[in-house]
Every structure is written in C-alpha cells, then in structure tokens.
Design an enzyme around this catalytic site. Structure first.
Site, PDB file in Angstrom:
ATOM      1  N   ARG A   1      10.671  -1.001  11.395  1.00 30.25           N
ATOM      2  CA  ARG A   1       9.508  -0.757  12.237  1.00 30.25           C
ATOM      3  C   ARG A   1       9.448  -1.716  13.416  1.00 30.25           C
ATOM      4  NH1 ARG A   1       4.412   0.071   8.330  1.00 30.25           N
ATOM      5  NH2 ARG A   1       3.472  -1.273   9.896  1.00 30.25           N
TER       6      ARG A   1
ATOM      7  N   ARG B   1     -10.213   0.414   7.894  1.00 29.31           N
ATOM      8  CA  ARG B   1      -9.744  -0.917   8.261  1.00 29.31           C
ATOM      9  C   ARG B   1     -10.816  -1.725   8.947  1.00 29.31           C
ATOM     10  NH1 ARG B   1      -4.023   0.147   8.420  1.00 29.31           N
ATOM     11  NH2 ARG B   1      -2.856  -1.677   9.053  1.00 29.31           N
TER      12      ARG B   1
ATOM     13  N   ARG C   1      -1.127  -8.840  13.225  1.00 27.61           N
ATOM     14  CA  ARG C   1      -1.602  -7.916  12.177  1.00 27.61           C
ATOM     15  C   ARG C   1      -2.341  -8.673  11.071  1.00 27.61           C
ATOM     16  NH1 ARG C   1       4.000  -5.296  11.014  1.00 27.61           N
ATOM     17  NH2 ARG C   1       2.997  -4.367   9.181  1.00 27.61           N
TER      18      ARG C   1
ATOM     19  N   LYS D   1       0.836  -1.211   0.000  1.00 25.79           N
ATOM     20  CA  LYS D   1       0.000   0.000   0.000  1.00 25.79           C
ATOM     21  C   LYS D   1       0.867   1.256   0.000  1.00 25.79           C
ATOM     22  CE  LYS D   1      -2.038  -1.189   3.895  1.00 25.79           C
ATOM     23  NZ  LYS D   1      -1.405  -2.498   4.165  1.00 25.79           N
TER      24      LYS D   1
ATOM     25  N   ARG E   1      11.858  -5.346   5.139  1.00 26.26           N
ATOM     26  CA  ARG E   1      11.566  -3.932   4.917  1.00 26.26           C
ATOM     27  C   ARG E   1      12.404  -3.011   5.807  1.00 26.26           C
ATOM     28  NH1 ARG E   1       5.557  -2.015   5.572  1.00 26.26           N
ATOM     29  NH2 ARG E   1       5.745  -3.187   7.496  1.00 26.26           N
TER      30      ARG E   1
HETATM   31  P1  AP5 Z   1       4.807  -1.631   1.895  1.00 26.59           P
HETATM   32  O1  AP5 Z   1       4.463  -0.775   0.726  1.00 26.59           O
HETATM   33  O2  AP5 Z   1       5.552  -1.032   3.020  1.00 26.59           O
HETATM   34  O3  AP5 Z   1       3.489  -2.394   2.414  1.00 26.59           O
HETATM   35  P2  AP5 Z   1       2.219  -1.845   3.159  1.00 26.59           P
HETATM   36  O4  AP5 Z   1       1.025  -2.457   2.516  1.00 26.59           O
HETATM   37  O5  AP5 Z   1       2.239  -0.348   3.266  1.00 26.59           O
HETATM   38  O6  AP5 Z   1       2.424  -2.556   4.570  1.00 26.59           O
HETATM   39  P3  AP5 Z   1       2.327  -2.006   6.044  1.00 26.59           P
HETATM   40  O7  AP5 Z   1       3.065  -2.973   6.906  1.00 26.59           O
HETATM   41  O8  AP5 Z   1       2.667  -0.567   6.128  1.00 26.59           O
HETATM   42  O9  AP5 Z   1       0.789  -2.192   6.309  1.00 26.59           O
HETATM   43  P4  AP5 Z   1       0.083  -2.265   7.642  1.00 26.59           P
HETATM   44  O10 AP5 Z   1      -1.302  -2.188   7.193  1.00 26.59           O
HETATM   45  O11 AP5 Z   1       0.430  -3.433   8.483  1.00 26.59           O
HETATM   46  O12 AP5 Z   1       0.702  -1.041   8.485  1.00 26.59           O
HETATM   47  P5  AP5 Z   1       0.178   0.450   8.755  1.00 26.59           P
HETATM   48  O13 AP5 Z   1       1.373   1.312   8.841  1.00 26.59           O
HETATM   49  O14 AP5 Z   1      -0.902   0.786   7.830  1.00 26.59           O
HETATM   50  O15 AP5 Z   1       5.618  -2.913   1.327  1.00 26.59           O
HETATM   51  C1  AP5 Z   1       6.194  -3.852   2.213  1.00 26.59           C
HETATM   52  C2  AP5 Z   1       7.628  -4.218   1.746  1.00 26.59           C
HETATM   53  O16 AP5 Z   1       7.538  -4.964   0.532  1.00 26.59           O
HETATM   54  C3  AP5 Z   1       8.515  -3.006   1.431  1.00 26.59           C
HETATM   55  O17 AP5 Z   1       9.829  -3.295   1.834  1.00 26.59           O
HETATM   56  C4  AP5 Z   1       8.428  -2.862  -0.109  1.00 26.59           C
HETATM   57  O18 AP5 Z   1       9.642  -2.348  -0.637  1.00 26.59           O
HETATM   58  C5  AP5 Z   1       8.208  -4.302  -0.549  1.00 26.59           C
HETATM   59  N1  AP5 Z   1       7.310  -4.407  -1.701  1.00 26.59           N
HETATM   60  C6  AP5 Z   1       6.193  -3.661  -1.968  1.00 26.59           C
HETATM   61  N2  AP5 Z   1       5.595  -4.079  -3.109  1.00 26.59           N
HETATM   62  C7  AP5 Z   1       6.340  -5.134  -3.549  1.00 26.59           C
HETATM   63  C8  AP5 Z   1       6.235  -5.997  -4.691  1.00 26.59           C
HETATM   64  N3  AP5 Z   1       5.227  -5.853  -5.587  1.00 26.59           N
HETATM   65  N4  AP5 Z   1       7.168  -6.961  -4.839  1.00 26.59           N
HETATM   66  C9  AP5 Z   1       8.178  -7.102  -3.932  1.00 26.59           C
HETATM   67  N5  AP5 Z   1       8.348  -6.311  -2.853  1.00 26.59           N
HETATM   68  C10 AP5 Z   1       7.425  -5.339  -2.661  1.00 26.59           C
HETATM   69  O19 AP5 Z   1      -0.439   0.289  10.218  1.00 26.59           O
HETATM   70  C11 AP5 Z   1       0.370   0.023  11.319  1.00 26.59           C
HETATM   71  C12 AP5 Z   1      -0.482  -0.091  12.581  1.00 26.59           C
HETATM   72  O20 AP5 Z   1      -1.122   1.161  12.836  1.00 26.59           O
HETATM   73  C13 AP5 Z   1      -1.618  -1.106  12.543  1.00 26.59           C
HETATM   74  O21 AP5 Z   1      -1.176  -2.403  12.860  1.00 26.59           O
HETATM   75  C14 AP5 Z   1      -2.560  -0.525  13.585  1.00 26.59           C
HETATM   76  O22 AP5 Z   1      -2.108  -0.801  14.892  1.00 26.59           O
HETATM   77  C15 AP5 Z   1      -2.435   0.971  13.358  1.00 26.59           C
HETATM   78  N6  AP5 Z   1      -3.407   1.496  12.364  1.00 26.59           N
HETATM   79  C16 AP5 Z   1      -3.125   2.120  11.192  1.00 26.59           C
HETATM   80  N7  AP5 Z   1      -4.238   2.468  10.548  1.00 26.59           N
HETATM   81  C17 AP5 Z   1      -5.266   2.070  11.336  1.00 26.59           C
HETATM   82  C18 AP5 Z   1      -6.673   2.133  11.203  1.00 26.59           C
HETATM   83  N8  AP5 Z   1      -7.251   2.705  10.129  1.00 26.59           N
HETATM   84  N9  AP5 Z   1      -7.436   1.589  12.182  1.00 26.59           N
HETATM   85  C19 AP5 Z   1      -6.869   1.024  13.283  1.00 26.59           C
HETATM   86  N10 AP5 Z   1      -5.548   0.935  13.469  1.00 26.59           N
HETATM   87  C20 AP5 Z   1      -4.739   1.453  12.489  1.00 26.59           C
HETATM   88 MG    MG Z   2       2.473   1.007   4.859  1.00 26.66          MG
END
Ligand code: AP5
Ligand code: MG
Ligand code: ZN
Length: 218
Positions: free
Chosen positions: A161, A88, A172, A13, A127
């Site tokens: 992270r 979410r 997660r 994402k 990552r």
């Molecule tokens: P990356 O682009 O970083 O993936 P991502 O989908 O952004 O993954 P996240 O871990 O950020 O998602 P998340 O939903 O767990 O965390 P968030 O920060 O939203 O890609 C991952 C890796 O793969 C990178 O190294 C990239 O280079 C590589 N990659 C990407 N595409 C690729 C491809 N096609 N091929 C190969 N490699 C690739 O949330 C964190 C926490 O915050 C949650 O757990 C929760 O506690 C809280 N939170 C956030 N939003 C909410 C909400 N709306 N409601 C409640 N809690 C929330």
């Molecule tokens: Mg992310």
C-alpha cells in the site's frame, strides 16, 4: 450479526474481518478498500480521497457517511455486516446509529483490537497483498504457503500500500489517537464495546473474538 471492528492502523481489522465474514455469512464493509477501489477506478470520490489517503489523514465525514449509507442499502447487508474502518469519528458513529435506527436495527457489538504502537509499525512495514484478489499477507507473520503464490487465488503478483510508508503511518496513528479513540468511550457507554488482545497470534485473536461473540449471543 452487525459488527464493528475498531483498532489502529495495522491492528488486524482486515485480517479478522476475513474470518468473520465467512463465519457469519455477512459482507465485510472496509471503507479503506472501497476508497482504494474508487482511487483505482478514478471516480469523483477517488479523486477527492487520493491525496488525503496518501498523507494518512482522514477523508471527510460527509464523503464517508455517504459511501456507507449507500453500501448499507445493498440487499447483502440485510442479514448483517462487519464494518472494518468505519466509523472513525464520533460524527460517523452518530450517523451510523441514525442510519441503522431508520431501519429498526442496531449494532450487536463493537470489537476493539488492542495492539501496542511498536507492533503496529512492524505489522504495517511487513504487509503485502495479492494484486489479483487482495488477500493479505505479512513478510514474517503470514507468508503464503508456497513462496510467491497467493494461497487464495494462485496469483503471483503482490502489492504494497502507498500509505504504508513511515511518514504516512505516523499521521495515521495520530489520526487514530485524536479522532477515532474517542469512539471507545462512546461505545463503552452504550454497552457495546468488547476489547480483545490484538497482540496475540492471528488464530488466537480469532478465537478471542469468537468467545466474545458467543458471550453476546448468550
Ligand atoms: P491488517 O489486518 O491489514 O490490519 P488493519 O487493521 O486492517 O490495518 P489497516 O492499515 O488496513 O488499517 P487502517 O485503518 O490504517 O487502513 P484503512 O484501509 O482502513 O493487518 C496488518 C498486517 O499485520 C498484515 O500484514 C497482517 O497479516 C498482520 N497481522 C494481522 N494480525 C496479526 C497478528 N495478530 N499477529 C501478527 N501479524 C498480524 O484506511 C486507509 C485510509 O483510508 C485511511 O488512512 C483514511 O485516509 C481512509 N479512510 C478509510 N476509512 C475511513 C473513514 N471511515 N473515515 C475517514 N477516512 C477513512
Ligand atoms: Mg485494513
Ligand atoms: Zn490472490
């Protein structure tokens, strides 16, 4: 363009939002990034979210909806946005619908990045990000052009992270399956869902998103 990127942790994402924000000149609204900034700044929301995030659980709907409601009021969101990590839960999706309806707006599309669980774990494990500008990298899939130097800002310090450890990742993934996956039928019913194969290399995923959005624009 008003977009939502939907997908499990590590689906890409953040990676794809980076491209979308440049392509359409719209801000990336990453609730994960906002929460990490709040934790780092030690605000009230940060204090409430810190332990929950480290365990890999979801922060309350009440907090998240408040954060997004406020962010959407900024002038830079007037021409659109790409939401990354919000909504979410069904309650968040309903709140978003209401917030947009109040402004006479609605979403243009919800893009699902579909990725196998094993690949997610591998992506998260490798990552890292630039400590200075936040640009994202991967040990195998996206190394900086010059080893140890950020492509974007030239920074030389990188961070991983806190919630990218095996136990938090398991939580997660469970949170996604139980609380976020119900958004797929929610948006399918509304005719907004576009599913993209997120297993392809980064540039191919970007191309597939571009095609899906060109389809919508007609
Ligand atoms: P990356 O682009 O970083 O993936 P991502 O989908 O952004 O993954 P996240 O871990 O950020 O998602 P998340 O939903 O767990 O965390 P968030 O920060 O939203 O890609 C991952 C890796 O793969 C990178 O190294 C990239 O280079 C590589 N990659 C990407 N595409 C690729 C491809 N096609 N091929 C190969 N490699 C690739 O949330 C964190 C926490 O915050 C949650 O757990 C929760 O506690 C809280 N939170 C956030 N939003 C909410 C909400 N709306 N409601 C409640 N809690 C929330
Ligand atoms: Mg992310
Ligand atoms: Zn950088």
């Amino acid at each position: 363009m008003r977009l939502v990127l939907l997908g499990p942790p590590g689906a890409g994402k953040g990676t794809q939002a980076q491209w979308l924000k440049e392509r359409y000149g719209i801000p990336q609204l990453s609730t994960g990034d906002m929460l990490r900034a709040a934790v780092a700044a030690g605000t009230e929301i940060g204090r409430q979210a810190k332990a929950v995030m480290e365990r890999g659980e979801l922060v309350s709907d009440e907090i998240m909806i408040g954060v997004i409601a406020e962010r959407l009021r900024s002038p830079d969101c007037a021409r659109g946005f790409v939401l990354d990590g919000f909504p979410r839960t069904v309650a968040q999706a309903e709140a978003l619908e209401r917030l947009l309806a109040e402004r006479g707006e609605k979403l243009d599309a919800v893009i699902e990045l579909a990725v196998d669980t094993e690949a997610l774990v591998e992506r998260i494990a490798g990552r890292f990000a630039c400590a200075k500008c936040g640009a994202g990298y991967h040990d195998r899939f996206k190394r900086p052009a010059v080893e140890g130097v950020c492509d974007v800002c030239g920074g030389t310090e990188f961070v991983r992270r806190k919630d990218d450890n095996a136990e938090a990742v398991r939580t997660r993934l469970q949170a996604y399956a139980a609380q976020t996956a119900p958004l797929l039928p929610f948006y399918r019913q509304r005719g907004l869902l576009r599913t993209v194969d997120g297993m392809a290399p980064i540039a191919e995923v970007t191309a597939a998103i571009r095609r899906a959005l060109e389809d919508i624009a007609g």
